[in-house]
Design a protein around this motif. Structure first.
Motif, mmCIF file in Angstrom:
data_model
loop_
_atom_site.group_PDB
_atom_site.id
_atom_site.type_symbol
_atom_site.label_atom_id
_atom_site.label_comp_id
_atom_site.label_asym_id
_atom_site.label_seq_id
_atom_site.Cartn_x
_atom_site.Cartn_y
_atom_site.Cartn_z
ATOM 1 N N GLY A 117 -34.607 -18.415 -5.178
ATOM 2 C CA GLY A 117 -35.085 -18.859 -6.480
ATOM 3 C C GLY A 117 -36.240 -19.849 -6.365
ATOM 4 N N ASN A 118 -36.563 -20.445 -7.503
ATOM 5 C CA ASN A 118 -37.707 -21.362 -7.575
ATOM 6 C C ASN A 118 -37.412 -22.741 -6.991
ATOM 7 O OD1 ASN A 118 -40.005 -20.081 -9.411
ATOM 8 N ND2 ASN A 118 -38.030 -19.415 -10.223
ATOM 9 N N GLY A 119 -36.139 -23.102 -6.914
ATOM 10 C CA GLY A 119 -35.785 -24.395 -6.339
ATOM 11 C C GLY A 119 -36.160 -25.566 -7.234
ATOM 12 N N GLU A 120 -36.048 -26.751 -6.680
ATOM 13 C CA GLU A 120 -36.199 -27.972 -7.479
ATOM 14 C C GLU A 120 -37.599 -28.099 -8.065
ATOM 15 O OE1 GLU A 120 -35.176 -31.115 -4.819
ATOM 16 O OE2 GLU A 120 -36.384 -30.258 -3.217
ATOM 17 N N GLY A 121 -38.600 -27.504 -7.404
ATOM 18 C CA GLY A 121 -39.965 -27.582 -7.921
ATOM 19 C C GLY A 121 -40.125 -26.897 -9.266
ATOM 20 N N GLY A 122 -39.236 -25.961 -9.598
ATOM 21 C CA GLY A 122 -39.341 -25.251 -10.867
ATOM 22 C C GLY A 122 -38.444 -25.797 -11.956
ATOM 23 N N ARG A 123 -37.677 -26.831 -11.627
ATOM 24 C CA ARG A 123 -36.589 -27.205 -12.533
ATOM 25 C C ARG A 123 -37.070 -27.776 -13.862
ATOM 26 N NH1 ARG A 123 -32.615 -29.104 -8.423
ATOM 27 N NH2 ARG A 123 -32.808 -26.948 -7.732
ATOM 28 N N GLU A 124 -38.156 -28.522 -13.825
ATOM 29 C CA GLU A 124 -38.664 -29.053 -15.101
ATOM 30 C C GLU A 124 -39.093 -27.922 -16.024
ATOM 31 O OE1 GLU A 124 -41.686 -32.010 -14.653
ATOM 32 O OE2 GLU A 124 -40.352 -33.374 -13.563
ATOM 33 N N GLY A 125 -39.469 -26.781 -15.439
ATOM 34 C CA GLY A 125 -39.853 -25.627 -16.243
ATOM 35 C C GLY A 125 -38.680 -24.730 -16.607
ATOM 36 N N GLY A 126 -37.455 -25.172 -16.323
ATOM 37 C CA GLY A 126 -36.269 -24.427 -16.749
ATOM 38 C C GLY A 126 -35.800 -23.385 -15.756
ATOM 39 N N VAL A 127 -36.401 -23.333 -14.573
ATOM 40 C CA VAL A 127 -35.944 -22.387 -13.551
ATOM 41 C C VAL A 127 -35.470 -23.184 -12.327
ATOM 42 C CG1 VAL A 127 -37.413 -20.521 -14.406
ATOM 43 C CG2 VAL A 127 -38.297 -22.071 -12.651
ATOM 44 N N GLY A 128 -35.115 -22.507 -11.255
ATOM 45 C CA GLY A 128 -34.619 -23.216 -10.079
ATOM 46 C C GLY A 128 -33.131 -23.513 -10.160
ATOM 47 N N ARG A 129 -32.394 -22.659 -10.860
ATOM 48 C CA ARG A 129 -30.986 -22.941 -11.122
ATOM 49 C C ARG A 129 -30.037 -22.160 -10.221
ATOM 50 N NH1 ARG A 129 -29.795 -23.637 -17.348
ATOM 51 N NH2 ARG A 129 -28.162 -24.865 -16.341
ATOM 52 N N THR A 130 -30.558 -21.481 -9.206
ATOM 53 C CA THR A 130 -29.725 -20.592 -8.398
ATOM 54 C C THR A 130 -28.567 -21.314 -7.720
ATOM 55 O OG1 THR A 130 -31.463 -18.967 -8.033
ATOM 56 C CG2 THR A 130 -29.769 -19.121 -6.335
ATOM 57 N N ARG A 131 -28.849 -22.445 -7.087
ATOM 58 C CA ARG A 131 -27.811 -23.109 -6.305
ATOM 59 C C ARG A 131 -26.674 -23.599 -7.210
ATOM 60 N NH1 ARG A 131 -27.355 -28.294 -4.013
ATOM 61 N NH2 ARG A 131 -26.859 -28.353 -1.777
ATOM 62 N N GLU A 132 -27.073 -24.202 -8.319
ATOM 63 C CA GLU A 132 -26.088 -24.707 -9.277
ATOM 64 C C GLU A 132 -25.263 -23.556 -9.865
ATOM 65 O OE1 GLU A 132 -28.348 -25.898 -12.644
ATOM 66 O OE2 GLU A 132 -26.665 -25.525 -13.995
ATOM 67 N N ARG A 133 -25.930 -22.472 -10.187
ATOM 68 C CA ARG A 133 -25.222 -21.383 -10.850
ATOM 69 C C ARG A 133 -24.379 -20.573 -9.874
ATOM 70 N NH1 ARG A 133 -29.487 -19.627 -15.638
ATOM 71 N NH2 ARG A 133 -28.529 -21.030 -17.163
ATOM 72 N N LEU A 134 -24.819 -20.493 -8.617
ATOM 73 C CA LEU A 134 -23.966 -19.886 -7.586
ATOM 74 C C LEU A 134 -22.665 -20.674 -7.470
ATOM 75 C CD1 LEU A 134 -25.918 -19.016 -4.322
ATOM 76 C CD2 LEU A 134 -24.526 -17.462 -5.710
ATOM 77 N N ALA A 135 -22.783 -22.003 -7.456
ATOM 78 C CA ALA A 135 -21.585 -22.844 -7.365
ATOM 79 C C ALA A 135 -20.683 -22.591 -8.560
ATOM 80 C CB ALA A 135 -21.984 -24.309 -7.257
ATOM 81 N N GLY A 136 -21.293 -22.462 -9.740
ATOM 82 C CA GLY A 136 -20.525 -22.157 -10.933
ATOM 83 C C GLY A 136 -19.838 -20.803 -10.856
ATOM 84 N N ALA A 137 -20.372 -19.912 -10.039
ATOM 85 C CA ALA A 137 -19.793 -18.584 -9.847
ATOM 86 C C ALA A 137 -18.790 -18.576 -8.695
ATOM 87 C CB ALA A 137 -20.898 -17.564 -9.584
#
Ligand SMILES: [Zn+2]
Length: 327
Positions: A117-137
């Motif tokens: 994914g986009n990682g932390e560099g994309g987070r302000e733009g609403g992306v980069g959520r892969t790690r968090e959402r994998l954990a949620g899964a």
């Protein structure tokens, strides 16, 4: 990106969010009947299905809204032509949404993550959520045993690190030999690929000692075969999964829009580094997907990014997966 303290606080927020998701009561209810205890089945953050003995989790890294589709897709066509195709497909002509869908595969002995994914560099733009959402899964960062990179564009390698640390601390890595050799070559300095070279040096090179390099036809793990799909980038790789006699192709960035790239595979795409090779690869890969009637996951297809391909006179139509994996 700002100071490292900000990165660390983002890191903690991500883990806290994941823990809260795992503790949600509806998951406990579902776990009673689920094969994978405590593993939720689906949400808008991820999608999960089985392929033979493999458990597939498609993760929603987020999506970006981008203006002027014709500045990216069909750059050799008029804006009117591109806009008309979008409108024919019930899509707006003046802006588009681009999503990002890394895929995790539990093989039984390994947890393999394809792209980060986009990682932390994309987070302000609403992306980069892969790690968090994998954990949620139900897949904690520590659970990932192998990270496979399809290619080295920032929306695929951006999540390799988190707060300056490896984002998936127990993982080994695999990437295409040609892709690695292209981006890490010092000869890229002073060329249009210089930014990508610098990013790969920061993001991928630190993991080189833990990395296996794959080539066309190479086996990543039993049931996971690498296939060369060059053009989008010089070493772009796609991956055929097979378990229990069932195939699923991860097509990565072979096609970057479900209408513009598939219905008009020859149209030039700004992101394709070798436009002619990318178009030839697009047709070769999706001719095969159509002929075999096999499902595929495309990294930039509309989430949950899985579907089938129907051949049209001008190219292909994306047919989203609905319940085929559930029955
Ligand atoms: Zn991409």
């Amino acid at each position: 990106m700002t100071a490292s303290t900000d990165r660390r606080s983002l890191f903690k927020l991500g883990l806290a969010g994941a823990a809260a998701t795992l503790a949600a009561p509806q998951i406990m209810t579902r776990a009673a009947s689920a094969q994978q205890a405590a593993a939720p089945l689906a949400s808008d953050a991820f999608s999960r299905f089985t392929l033979g003995d493999f458990e597939i989790t498609v993760v929603n890294d987020g999506a970006r809204t981008v203006p002027e589709p014709q500045s990216i897709f069909g750059t050799d066509q008029s804006a009117e032509t591109v806009g008309a195709l979008l409108e024919d497909n019930f899509l707006p002509a003046e802006r588009m949404q681009l999503g990002f869908a890394p895929t995790a595969v539990r093989t039984g002995s390994e947890v393999v993550l394809f792209d980060t994914g986009n990682g932390e560099g994309g987070r302000e733009g609403g992306v980069g959520r892969t790690r968090e959402r994998l954990a949620g899964a139900g897949i904690a960062p520590e659970d990932v045993t192998l990270v496979v990179l399809t290619h080295f564009h920032p929306d695929h390698i951006g999540g390799m690190t988190e707060g300056g640390e490896p984002a998936f601390p127990n993982a080994r890595y695999a990437a295409g030999r040609a892709e690695y050799d292209f981006w890490l070559d010092a000869a890229r300095a002073g060329t249009p690929a210089e930014n990508g070279h610098q990013l790969a040096k920061q993001t991928v090179e630190p993991f080189a000692e833990a990395m296996t390099f794959v080539e066309d036809g190479g086996t990543v793990l039993p049931g996971i075969t690498a296939m060369a799909a060059f053009g989008h980038t010089p070493g772009h790789m796609i991956f055929m999964l097979e378990s229990g006699g069932r195939p699923l192709l991860l097509t990565a960035d072979t096609a970057n829009h479900f209408v513009l790239s598939l219905q008009r595979p020859d149209w030039e795409v700004r992101f394709d580094m070798d436009k002619a090779a990318a178009a030839a690869t697009r047709k070769r890969v999706f001719d095969m997907v159509a002929a075999e009637r096999m499902p595929f996951i495309g990294y930039h297809m509309p989430f949950p990014a899985a579907g089938y391909i129907e051949t049209l006179d001008t190219g292909y139509r994306f047919v989203p997966e609905s319940y085929q994996f559930d029955l």
